[in-house]
Design a protein around this motif. Structure first.
Motif, PDB file in Angstrom:
ATOM      1  N   THR A   1       8.452  56.405 -30.549  1.00  0.00           N
ATOM      2  CA  THR A   1       9.577  55.999 -31.402  1.00  0.00           C
ATOM      3  C   THR A   1      10.734  56.977 -31.283  1.00  0.00           C
ATOM      4  OG1 THR A   1       8.230  54.787 -33.001  1.00  0.00           O
ATOM      5  CG2 THR A   1      10.304  55.714 -33.814  1.00  0.00           C
ATOM      6  N   HIS A   2      10.434  58.247 -31.397  1.00  0.00           N
ATOM      7  CA  HIS A   2      11.515  59.241 -31.407  1.00  0.00           C
ATOM      8  C   HIS A   2      12.048  59.532 -30.009  1.00  0.00           C
ATOM      9  CE1 HIS A   2       9.583  59.824 -35.405  1.00  0.00           C
ATOM     10  NE2 HIS A   2      10.857  59.744 -35.732  1.00  0.00           N
TER      11      HIS A   2
ATOM     12  N   ALA B   1      10.499  51.515 -40.437  1.00  0.00           N
ATOM     13  CA  ALA B   1      10.891  52.884 -40.789  1.00  0.00           C
ATOM     14  C   ALA B   1       9.989  53.460 -41.874  1.00  0.00           C
ATOM     15  CB  ALA B   1      12.349  52.907 -41.250  1.00  0.00           C
TER      16      ALA B   1
ATOM     17  N   LEU C   1      14.462  56.574 -29.450  1.00  0.00           N
ATOM     18  CA  LEU C   1      15.704  56.723 -30.207  1.00  0.00           C
ATOM     19  C   LEU C   1      16.655  57.705 -29.528  1.00  0.00           C
ATOM     20  CD1 LEU C   1      14.474  56.738 -33.924  1.00  0.00           C
ATOM     21  CD2 LEU C   1      15.897  54.996 -32.808  1.00  0.00           C
TER      22      LEU C   1
ATOM     23  N   ILE D   1      20.273  54.952 -39.137  1.00  0.00           N
ATOM     24  CA  ILE D   1      19.840  54.748 -37.757  1.00  0.00           C
ATOM     25  C   ILE D   1      20.016  53.286 -37.346  1.00  0.00           C
ATOM     26  CG2 ILE D   1      17.801  54.730 -36.255  1.00  0.00           C
ATOM     27  CD1 ILE D   1      16.911  57.315 -37.656  1.00  0.00           C
ATOM     28  N   TYR D   2      19.707  52.382 -38.236  1.00  0.00           N
ATOM     29  CA  TYR D   2      19.868  50.954 -37.946  1.00  0.00           C
ATOM     30  C   TYR D   2      21.329  50.633 -37.642  1.00  0.00           C
ATOM     31  CZ  TYR D   2      18.945  45.906 -38.539  1.00  0.00           C
ATOM     32  OH  TYR D   2      18.800  44.550 -38.359  1.00  0.00           O
TER      33      TYR D   2
ATOM     34  N   THR E   1      16.356  57.816 -43.568  1.00  0.00           N
ATOM     35  CA  THR E   1      17.307  57.743 -42.447  1.00  0.00           C
ATOM     36  C   THR E   1      17.443  56.335 -41.879  1.00  0.00           C
ATOM     37  OG1 THR E   1      15.550  58.258 -40.853  1.00  0.00           O
ATOM     38  CG2 THR E   1      16.787  60.122 -41.788  1.00  0.00           C
ATOM     39  N   ALA E   2      16.647  55.398 -42.364  1.00  0.00           N
ATOM     40  CA  ALA E   2      16.545  54.081 -41.733  1.00  0.00           C
ATOM     41  C   ALA E   2      17.880  53.338 -41.684  1.00  0.00           C
ATOM     42  CB  ALA E   2      15.506  53.238 -42.463  1.00  0.00           C
TER      43      ALA E   2
ATOM     44  N   LEU F   1      12.856  59.118 -37.937  1.00  0.00           N
ATOM     45  CA  LEU F   1      12.975  57.821 -38.610  1.00  0.00           C
ATOM     46  C   LEU F   1      12.082  57.802 -39.850  1.00  0.00           C
ATOM     47  CD1 LEU F   1      14.103  54.942 -38.617  1.00  0.00           C
ATOM     48  CD2 LEU F   1      12.187  54.260 -37.153  1.00  0.00           C
TER      49      LEU F   1
END
Length: 476
Positions: free
Chosen positions: A104-105, A89, A108, A126-127, A122-123, A118
């Motif tokens: 990546t986005h 991230a 997601l 999101i995780y 926001t990590a 990310l």
């Protein structure tokens, strides 16, 4: 504020939007080349967390993290999975304009419905969100593929593999066809340590005493029959270049016998053997109506310090600058003149070879087959917006884009399938821009059909995968 990955992402014109949403978006996926571990598909066990499904084994991400100076313990080392995710991230904001930023986005939002950017801010959120979703049966390996509308997925398999995981999937009610691909590196790399041991194992499996080239070909034929019975319709070869050296049967027998006796051979003899074995394989593929894939040109394993710590597939490969045209022409011509050239896909790692491969593909055609030799989709380091555009434009200029079999993931990640969407958006955007500029007639129905062909129909026709898998009794 408009989302980053919105409905019309990469689509610059109304024509492009119509082509994508009406003709490309809902096409099923035929992913005819990937490196997904088939045992994980068969076992169908959920991933524990995002690091395991998204970062482990992904050398694209590893390279970006290393470029940022992140310690190896957070990449392939002993840091916790959460620490590794947080370091990824941390990397993502610095990856802008790299295809990883888009992928990546897209991944997601397509898999997890997460439309946040990310970053370290926001990590943690999101995780947590993604890990919770990974616990659901909807996020098992099989359902991840099914949810992306995958119809066929071709893994990459060693000729000595017993294909038990493939057999398990074949006998289940799983609707996605998971089919093997024949990847015979161990049969080709005569110069490498372990070659004779590999042939010994082949001999044991096939009950063929391998003492010369004819007996080797007989044993290989048995394994090809076995793979064919399990639905295999493709081979795959990763080479620095094709091999078109002249050889005689007596020369190849002599070279092979030297290696079987544990003796060394010269560089020229290595090239002669590789030319002979590739020719023999091509003949066997043609008899089965298989497709031969040639991935040509990378220079691999360049950083020995990293390899010594991590092992192979560490993310220290790059584009090579090998000469391709002469070797490739001789190899294809040798098969073709004997009416033994199988359907073939050529992939180049060096962008300077784009025109070489596109024009070489057009030299070898087959009656009743659209583009028997294909200039394959942008591969590896070229699998990004500019690279995809270059491949599509050069194929259009020097061949028939309309006959292309389209995109593949070439990935080890179960979250990589939005790459098909990425390709489709780029394709539709190119055609949409041509429509707007008046370079194509405003015949949306016809051009839309071409889009459907490139994204699905051509591949379905070209590969001729079995419609019904039957249990066949073959020698294992």
């Amino acid at each position: 504020m408009k989302k980053f990955i919105h409905d019309d992402f990469l689509l610059e014109t109304d024509y492009a939007k119509e082509l994508y949403h009406n003709y490309a978006k809902n096409q099923p996926i035929i992913d005819f080349h990937c490196h997904l571990p088939v045992n994980e598909i068969a076992e169908n066990k959920n991933f524990v967390n995002m690091t395991q499904v998204w970062i482990e084994g992904d050398h694209y991400k590893w390279r970006a993290m290393r470029a940022l100076g992140i310690e190896e313990r957070y990449i392939t080392g002993n840091a916790t999975d959460e620490e590794k995710f947080l370091k990824w991230a941390e990397t993502v904001p610095y990856a802008l304009r790299n295809p990883l930023y888009h992928w990546t986005h897209m991944e997601l939002i397509r898999y997890f419905g997460v439309d946040k950017i990310l970053s370290p801010k926001t990590a943690a959120e999101i995780y947590s969100i993604c890990n919770e979703k990974l616990e659901s049966p909807d996020f098992s390996p099989q359902n991840l593929l099914y949810g992306m509308k995958a119809e066929v997925v071709c893994t990459t398999d060693d000729p000595l593999d017993n294909l038990c995981d493939h057999n398990q999937l074949r006998e289940s009610d799983y609707p996605v066809k998971i089919l093997p691909t024949f990847r015979p590196d161990g049969l080709i790399d005569i110069e490498k340590h372990g070659f004779t041991d590999y042939l010994s194992r082949l001999s044991e499996i096939t009950d063929i005493a391998i003492s010369d080239f004819e007996s080797l070909k007989e044993a290989i034929g048995i394994r090809i029959d076995f793979f064919h019975a399990h639905g295999c319709r493709l081979s795959d070869h990763g080479l620095i270049h094709a091999y078109g050296e002249a050889f005689t049967p007596d020369q190849i027998d002599g070279i092979l016998k030297l290696r079987l006796e544990g003796k060394s051979i010269t560089g020229k003899e290595v090239a002669q053997y590789k030319s002979a074995i590739m020719h023999a394989l091509g003949e066997l593929y043609a008899k089965k109506n298989w497709v031969m894939q040639l991935h040509l040109g990378p220079i691999r394993d360049t950083n020995q310090a990293v390899l010594s710590k991590i092992g192979i597939n560490a993310g220290v490969d790059s584009i090579g600058d090998y000469q391709q045209a002469e070797h490739l022409a001789k190899f294809l011509n040798h098969l073709n003149k004997n009416d033994s050239l199988p359907k073939t896909i050529l992939y180049n790692s060096n962008p300077s070879d784009n025109e070489v491969f596109a024009t070489m593909a057009g030299n070898f055609t087959g009656e009743g087959v659209k583009s028997k030799v294909q200039f394959g989709a942008a591969w590896w380091f070229l699998d990004q917006k500019d690279g995809i555009e270059d491949q599509l434009n050069i194929l259009s200029n020097m061949g028939l884009l309309s006959c292309s079999v389209g995109m593949l993931t070439d990935s080890r990640s179960f979250l990589s399938f939005p790459r098909h969407e990425y390709y489709r958006r780029v394709l539709c955007n190119i055609l949409g821009n041509d429509l707007k500029a008046g370079l194509l007639p405003n015949d949306m129905e016809w051009i839309g059909q071409i889009v459907k062909d490139i994204t699905y129909n051509n591949a379905k026709s070209f590969f001729q995968f079995p419609s019904v898998m039957k249990n066949e009794s073959v020698k294992t």
